[in-house]
Design a protein around this motif. Structure first.
Motif, PDB file in Angstrom:
ATOM      1  N   UNK A 218       0.816  -1.178   0.019  1.00  0.00           N
ATOM      2  CA  UNK A 218       0.046   0.050  -0.043  1.00  0.00           C
ATOM      3  C   UNK A 218       0.689   1.305  -0.063  1.00  0.00           C
ATOM      4  N   UNK A 219       1.948   1.340   0.670  1.00  0.00           N
ATOM      5  CA  UNK A 219       2.891   2.545   0.869  1.00  0.00           C
ATOM      6  C   UNK A 219       3.456   2.593  -0.451  1.00  0.00           C
ATOM      7  N   UNK A 220       3.841   1.494  -1.158  1.00  0.00           N
ATOM      8  CA  UNK A 220       4.509   1.484  -2.499  1.00  0.00           C
ATOM      9  C   UNK A 220       3.679   2.110  -3.384  1.00  0.00           C
ATOM     10  N   UNK A 221       2.478   1.760  -3.424  1.00  0.00           N
ATOM     11  CA  UNK A 221       1.257   2.360  -4.312  1.00  0.00           C
ATOM     12  C   UNK A 221       1.149   3.751  -4.015  1.00  0.00           C
ATOM     13  N   UNK A 228       3.185  11.589  -0.544  1.00  0.00           N
ATOM     14  CA  UNK A 228       4.145  11.658   0.588  1.00  0.00           C
ATOM     15  C   UNK A 228       3.756  10.724   1.599  1.00  0.00           C
ATOM     16  N   UNK A 229       3.773   9.484   1.665  1.00  0.00           N
ATOM     17  CA  UNK A 229       3.310   8.808   2.704  1.00  0.00           C
ATOM     18  C   UNK A 229       4.462   8.073   3.290  1.00  0.00           C
ATOM     19  N   UNK A 230       4.552   7.616   4.755  1.00  0.00           N
ATOM     20  CA  UNK A 230       5.596   7.065   5.479  1.00  0.00           C
ATOM     21  C   UNK A 230       4.892   5.817   6.232  1.00  0.00           C
ATOM     22  N   UNK A 322      -2.121  -4.257  -2.403  1.00  0.00           N
ATOM     23  CA  UNK A 322      -1.709  -2.826  -2.062  1.00  0.00           C
ATOM     24  C   UNK A 322      -2.614  -1.921  -2.868  1.00  0.00           C
ATOM     25  N   UNK A 323      -2.785  -1.997  -4.107  1.00  0.00           N
ATOM     26  CA  UNK A 323      -3.616  -0.737  -4.707  1.00  0.00           C
ATOM     27  C   UNK A 323      -5.096  -0.649  -3.976  1.00  0.00           C
ATOM     28  N   UNK A 324      -5.786  -1.776  -3.551  1.00  0.00           N
ATOM     29  CA  UNK A 324      -7.015  -1.542  -2.741  1.00  0.00           C
ATOM     30  C   UNK A 324      -6.813  -0.816  -1.478  1.00  0.00           C
ATOM     31  N   UNK A 325      -5.828  -1.153  -0.875  1.00  0.00           N
ATOM     32  CA  UNK A 325      -5.349  -0.541   0.379  1.00  0.00           C
ATOM     33  C   UNK A 325      -5.194   0.815   0.466  1.00  0.00           C
ATOM     34  N   UNK A 326      -4.377   1.300  -0.649  1.00  0.00           N
ATOM     35  CA  UNK A 326      -3.877   2.662  -0.914  1.00  0.00           C
ATOM     36  C   UNK A 326      -5.382   3.548  -1.412  1.00  0.00           C
TER      37      UNK A 326
END
Length: 378
Positions: A218-221, A228-230, A322-326
């Motif tokens: 999710x972070x990568x996406x 700007x996520x961490x 990941x994309x769904x979580x993003x």
């Protein structure tokens, strides 16, 4: 009444199960009962605590499971049970401790089996069809105990499917006094995120069934979309080294804190994050997610698990990777901070530990004169 409680697959730093055992034991003691907890450990121990007597039996660690220990010496445990002379037996392990149900029946002791995990869900993670196996094992569990306690309707479904009639649903709780929105700490937040960065938090065991890689994905996406996520990861387990290496290869800003034993610091982290991620597909309740809600932080949970039932409208369910979580993170972050924090807290307030203690005592066929709030520590 003496309520002897048995648990396996716990460590000195295990989160949800240890928390539930502590809070329930404290509540039983406050209600006038005599709780005794028996757990595995590195060495033998016997101490009086706020949750009652805690007996530790030296037990082997399970290889490859990051410190989980299991009581395997059945004769020793049976001798201890005879010495303790329980009025009630509460069992928090459906596999290696199921045999104690038969022991209790021989001695006329009423038993409660607590389903902290979904056998149906765990087997679903393996290739092939395993529903018949799950049904067969669940039928044995239901038949071996007087009462089964499930914490959500999601967790109870596998027993209802086989027609088990001794199932009761009792949600777990959250320490509403300790986990609060006013634990928000700007200095603690600044340690992990810049002023304009989105702070994500993953809090849980880093093991395959928890799917922690979804949080990193999710972070990568998000960063690929220019957000700007961490990410801060609280927890340890067999997947930690591999996850850390993968994040380093991608250059993603992920900080691994391992286990955070300081409850004040944990409460501050939960209250200071923007969104908490709970991607495990077989979670039957999700105490860490509920602690996040109590702290005023919304949760993105796996749609495959029981967590959407617990989180309600204070968070979102994500299907897939990941994309769904993003997507879900961005939707939650778009809500006004005051509104999303208030909604999270309001949802958590539906789950006081006092209600959980009362429900468990009812399952034990005991009185339910429980104080309005219970919380204690080992």
């Amino acid at each position: 009444m003496r309520i002897v409680r048995l648990a396996n697959f716990v460590t000195e730093s295990s989160g949800g199960l240890r928390t539930a055992l502590r809070e329930l034991g404290t509540g039983y003691a406050a209600a006038g009962h005599d709780p005794v907890l028996v757990v595995p450990g590195r060495r033998d121990g016997d101490e009086e605590t706020g949750q009652g007597r805690v007996i530790t039996l030296a037990s082997p660690a399970v290889p490859g499971m990051g410190g989980y220990r299991v009581i395997l010496d059945r004769p020793r445990l049976a001798r201890l049970l005879r010495e303790l002379r329980p009025d009630r037996l509460e069992i928090s392990d459906r596999t290696t401790l199921r045999w104690t149900g038969a022991w209790a029946r021989r001695y006329g002791v009423r038993t409660v089996m607590v389903s902290h995990e979904s056998l149906d869900g765990l087997l679903r993670l393996l290739p092939g069809g395993h529903r018949r196996l799950a049904d067969r094992l669940n039928a044995r569990t239901a038949g071996a105990h007087d009462q089964l306690v499930c914490t959500t309707s999601w967790a109870a479904a596998e027993f209802h499917r086989i027609g088990a009639r001794n199932v009761v649903q009792v949600p777990l709780g959250v320490d509403l006094e300790h986990f609060r929105p006013d634990r928000y700490d700007p200095l603690l937040r600044a340690e992990h995120a810049g002023k304009d960065e989105l702070l994500l938090l993953h809090c849980g065991r880093l093991s395959p069934e928890k799917r922690p890689e979804r949080s990193l994905a999710a972070l990568t996406e998000l960063r690929a979309r220019g957000v700007p996520a961490v990410l801060v990861v609280v927890g340890d387990g067999p997947r930690r080294a591999g996850l850390a290496a993968a994040a380093a290869r991608r250059g993603d800003p992920v900080r691994f804190l391992r286990y955070v034993g300081d409850r004040d610091r944990l409460a501050g982290l939960l209250a200071s994050a923007d969104v908490v991620l709970a991607p495990g597909p077989v979670e039957t309740f999700g105490l860490a997610a509920l602690e996040a809600l109590a702290s005023g932080t919304p949760v993105v949970a796996s749609a495959e698990s029981a967590l959407p039932e617990v989180v309600g409208t204070a968070g979102l369910a994500a299907s897939g990777e990941g994309p769904a979580y993003a997507d879900a993170v961005l939707e939650l972050a778009s809500r006004a901070a005051e509104l999303r924090r208030a909604a999270a807290r309001q949802q958590a307030e539906r789950f006081p530990w006092s209600a959980s203690v009362a429900g468990f005592l009812t399952a034990h066929d005991l009185g339910v004169d429980v104080p309005a709030a219970t919380s204690g520590g080992r």
